[in-house]
Design an enzyme around this catalytic site. Structure first.
Site, PDB file in Angstrom:
ATOM      1  N   ASP A   1       0.851  -1.188   0.000  1.00 21.36           N
ATOM      2  CA  ASP A   1       0.000   0.000   0.000  1.00 21.36           C
ATOM      3  C   ASP A   1       0.891   1.244   0.000  1.00 21.36           C
ATOM      4  O   ASP A   1       1.905   1.299   0.686  1.00 21.36           O
ATOM      5  CB  ASP A   1      -0.915  -0.018   1.234  1.00 21.36           C
ATOM      6  CG  ASP A   1      -2.071   0.946   1.100  1.00 21.36           C
ATOM      7  OD1 ASP A   1      -3.220   0.485   0.977  1.00 21.36           O
ATOM      8  OD2 ASP A   1      -1.832   2.178   1.110  1.00 21.36           O
ATOM      9  N   ILE A   2       0.490   2.250  -0.763  1.00 15.09           N
ATOM     10  CA  ILE A   2       1.293   3.475  -0.882  1.00 15.09           C
ATOM     11  C   ILE A   2       1.268   4.282   0.416  1.00 15.09           C
ATOM     12  O   ILE A   2       2.173   5.083   0.671  1.00 15.09           O
ATOM     13  CB  ILE A   2       0.768   4.327  -2.072  1.00 15.09           C
ATOM     14  CG1 ILE A   2       1.853   5.250  -2.592  1.00 15.09           C
ATOM     15  CG2 ILE A   2      -0.493   5.079  -1.718  1.00 15.09           C
ATOM     16  CD1 ILE A   2       1.516   5.891  -3.934  1.00 15.09           C
TER      17      ILE A   2
ATOM     18  N   ASN B   1     -12.891  -3.335   2.559  1.00 14.13           N
ATOM     19  CA  ASN B   1     -13.758  -2.183   2.809  1.00 14.13           C
ATOM     20  C   ASN B   1     -14.785  -2.105   1.681  1.00 14.13           C
ATOM     21  O   ASN B   1     -14.428  -2.300   0.509  1.00 14.13           O
ATOM     22  CB  ASN B   1     -12.937  -0.891   2.849  1.00 14.13           C
ATOM     23  CG  ASN B   1     -11.991  -0.843   4.039  1.00 14.13           C
ATOM     24  OD1 ASN B   1     -12.323  -1.327   5.114  1.00 14.13           O
ATOM     25  ND2 ASN B   1     -10.823  -0.268   3.847  1.00 14.13           N
TER      26      ASN B   1
ATOM     27  N   GLY C   1     -15.548   2.642   4.107  1.00 11.70           N
ATOM     28  CA  GLY C   1     -14.270   3.328   3.904  1.00 11.70           C
ATOM     29  C   GLY C   1     -13.588   2.971   2.602  1.00 11.70           C
ATOM     30  O   GLY C   1     -12.380   3.180   2.453  1.00 11.70           O
ATOM     31  N   GLN C   2     -14.353   2.444   1.619  1.00 11.83           N
ATOM     32  CA  GLN C   2     -13.737   2.086   0.342  1.00 11.83           C
ATOM     33  C   GLN C   2     -13.440   3.346  -0.471  1.00 11.83           C
ATOM     34  O   GLN C   2     -14.297   4.228  -0.598  1.00 11.83           O
ATOM     35  CB  GLN C   2     -14.666   1.151  -0.455  1.00 11.83           C
ATOM     36  CG  GLN C   2     -14.042   0.634  -1.742  1.00 11.83           C
ATOM     37  CD  GLN C   2     -14.891  -0.440  -2.436  1.00 11.83           C
ATOM     38  OE1 GLN C   2     -16.030  -0.700  -2.047  1.00 11.83           O
ATOM     39  NE2 GLN C   2     -14.326  -1.039  -3.471  1.00 11.83           N
TER      40      GLN C   2
ATOM     41  N   HIS D   1     -10.238  -5.303  -3.372  1.00  8.80           N
ATOM     42  CA  HIS D   1      -8.900  -5.560  -2.825  1.00  8.80           C
ATOM     43  C   HIS D   1      -9.015  -5.991  -1.378  1.00  8.80           C
ATOM     44  O   HIS D   1      -9.842  -5.484  -0.627  1.00  8.80           O
ATOM     45  CB  HIS D   1      -7.994  -4.339  -2.959  1.00  8.80           C
ATOM     46  CG  HIS D   1      -8.597  -3.062  -2.464  1.00  8.80           C
ATOM     47  ND1 HIS D   1      -9.533  -2.362  -3.202  1.00  8.80           N
ATOM     48  CD2 HIS D   1      -8.425  -2.384  -1.323  1.00  8.80           C
ATOM     49  CE1 HIS D   1      -9.898  -1.295  -2.517  1.00  8.80           C
ATOM     50  NE2 HIS D   1      -9.246  -1.282  -1.366  1.00  8.80           N
ATOM     51  N   LEU D   2      -8.153  -6.919  -1.035  1.00  3.87           N
ATOM     52  CA  LEU D   2      -8.070  -7.421   0.334  1.00  3.87           C
ATOM     53  C   LEU D   2      -6.842  -6.791   0.979  1.00  3.87           C
ATOM     54  O   LEU D   2      -5.730  -6.936   0.467  1.00  3.87           O
ATOM     55  CB  LEU D   2      -7.936  -8.952   0.297  1.00  3.87           C
ATOM     56  CG  LEU D   2      -7.826  -9.685   1.624  1.00  3.87           C
ATOM     57  CD1 LEU D   2      -9.058  -9.472   2.493  1.00  3.87           C
ATOM     58  CD2 LEU D   2      -7.623 -11.194   1.369  1.00  3.87           C
ATOM     59  N   HIS D   3      -7.064  -6.054   2.074  1.00  7.47           N
ATOM     60  CA  HIS D   3      -5.930  -5.491   2.815  1.00  7.47           C
ATOM     61  C   HIS D   3      -5.351  -6.584   3.716  1.00  7.47           C
ATOM     62  O   HIS D   3      -6.097  -7.248   4.460  1.00  7.47           O
ATOM     63  CB  HIS D   3      -6.392  -4.350   3.730  1.00  7.47           C
ATOM     64  CG  HIS D   3      -6.928  -3.133   3.044  1.00  7.47           C
ATOM     65  ND1 HIS D   3      -6.189  -1.978   2.875  1.00  7.47           N
ATOM     66  CD2 HIS D   3      -8.141  -2.876   2.510  1.00  7.47           C
ATOM     67  CE1 HIS D   3      -6.926  -1.064   2.262  1.00  7.47           C
ATOM     68  NE2 HIS D   3      -8.124  -1.578   2.032  1.00  7.47           N
TER      69      HIS D   3
HETATM   70  P1  5GP Z   1      -9.745   1.305   0.289  1.00  6.43           P
HETATM   71  O1  5GP Z   1      -9.826   2.637   1.013  1.00  6.43           O
HETATM   72  O2  5GP Z   1     -10.456   1.381  -1.036  1.00  6.43           O
HETATM   73  O3  5GP Z   1     -10.156   0.130   1.114  1.00  6.43           O
HETATM   74  O4  5GP Z   1      -8.213   1.052   0.016  1.00  6.43           O
HETATM   75  C1  5GP Z   1      -7.512   1.654  -1.030  1.00  6.43           C
HETATM   76  C2  5GP Z   1      -6.069   1.596  -0.667  1.00  6.43           C
HETATM   77  O5  5GP Z   1      -5.299   1.876  -1.818  1.00  6.43           O
HETATM   78  C3  5GP Z   1      -5.646   2.620   0.405  1.00  6.43           C
HETATM   79  O6  5GP Z   1      -5.110   1.946   1.535  1.00  6.43           O
HETATM   80  C4  5GP Z   1      -4.618   3.490  -0.316  1.00  6.43           C
HETATM   81  O7  5GP Z   1      -3.559   3.901   0.523  1.00  6.43           O
HETATM   82  C5  5GP Z   1      -4.164   2.590  -1.441  1.00  6.43           C
HETATM   83  N1  5GP Z   1      -3.709   3.305  -2.617  1.00  6.43           N
HETATM   84  C6  5GP Z   1      -4.313   4.380  -3.197  1.00  6.43           C
HETATM   85  N2  5GP Z   1      -3.625   4.789  -4.290  1.00  6.43           N
HETATM   86  C7  5GP Z   1      -2.569   3.927  -4.401  1.00  6.43           C
HETATM   87  C8  5GP Z   1      -1.494   3.829  -5.348  1.00  6.43           C
HETATM   88  O8  5GP Z   1      -1.373   4.592  -6.313  1.00  6.43           O
HETATM   89  N3  5GP Z   1      -0.585   2.839  -5.136  1.00  6.43           N
HETATM   90  C9  5GP Z   1      -0.675   1.968  -4.083  1.00  6.43           C
HETATM   91  N4  5GP Z   1       0.278   1.044  -3.965  1.00  6.43           N
HETATM   92  N5  5GP Z   1      -1.685   2.023  -3.189  1.00  6.43           N
HETATM   93  C10 5GP Z   1      -2.622   3.002  -3.348  1.00  6.43           C
END
Ligand code: 5GP
Length: 114
Positions: A30-31, A87, A93-94, A100-102
């Site tokens: 994750d970034i 999420n 919080g998506q 995607h699975l964290h």
């Molecule tokens: P969500 O909030 O949809 O459950 O998770 C999205 C995740 O993607 C977040 O944890 C966010 O930090 C990550 N993310 C967003 N943009 C990028 C990116 O450009 N590269 C990477 N590696 N992760 C990203």
């Protein structure tokens, strides 16, 4: 249709630290990590969220968890513990609408989550 952010990572249009890839799944750091280990496990097939999973996706979702299990072991957090999270939509919080699975670990997690 515009590519999702994660399709652009799959297609190498934007960079990511890829830790696993096969024909069906990609996993990358994750970034903006929320813990020492924070990996996103992403199906190459575009599915917007859990709401959009179909009967035909059962193997794919199972595979995502096997990848999470393997990466947890590889990163040395299988014994200490970790969290796996999907999420879904606003209240969940998506922010990226490509399933995607964290996989999060390397520190003590709190409960309930924020
Ligand atoms: P969500 O909030 O949809 O459950 O998770 C999205 C995740 O993607 C977040 O944890 C966010 O930090 C990550 N993310 C967003 N943009 C990028 C990116 O450009 N590269 C990477 N590696 N992760 C990203």
């Amino acid at each position: 249709m515009d590519k999702t952010l994660f399709e652009k990572i799959i297609d190498r249009e934007i960079p990511a630290e890829i830790v696993f890839e096969d024909d069906y799944v990609i996993a990358f750091n994750d970034i903006d990590p929320k813990a020492p280990i924070h990996i996103l496990i992403v199906p190459k097939k575009v599915i917007r969220s859990i709401n959009d999973i179909g009967e035909n996706d059962k193997d794919l979702i199972g595979k995502m968890f096997l990848v999470a299990r393997n990466l947890a072991k590889e990163k040395g957090i299988d014994k200490s513990g970790f969290r796996t999270i999907f999420n879904t939509n606003d209240d969940g919080g998506q922010t990226v609408y490509h399933l995607h699975l964290h996989l999060i670990g390397g520190r003590q997690m709190n409960w309930p989550p924020g």
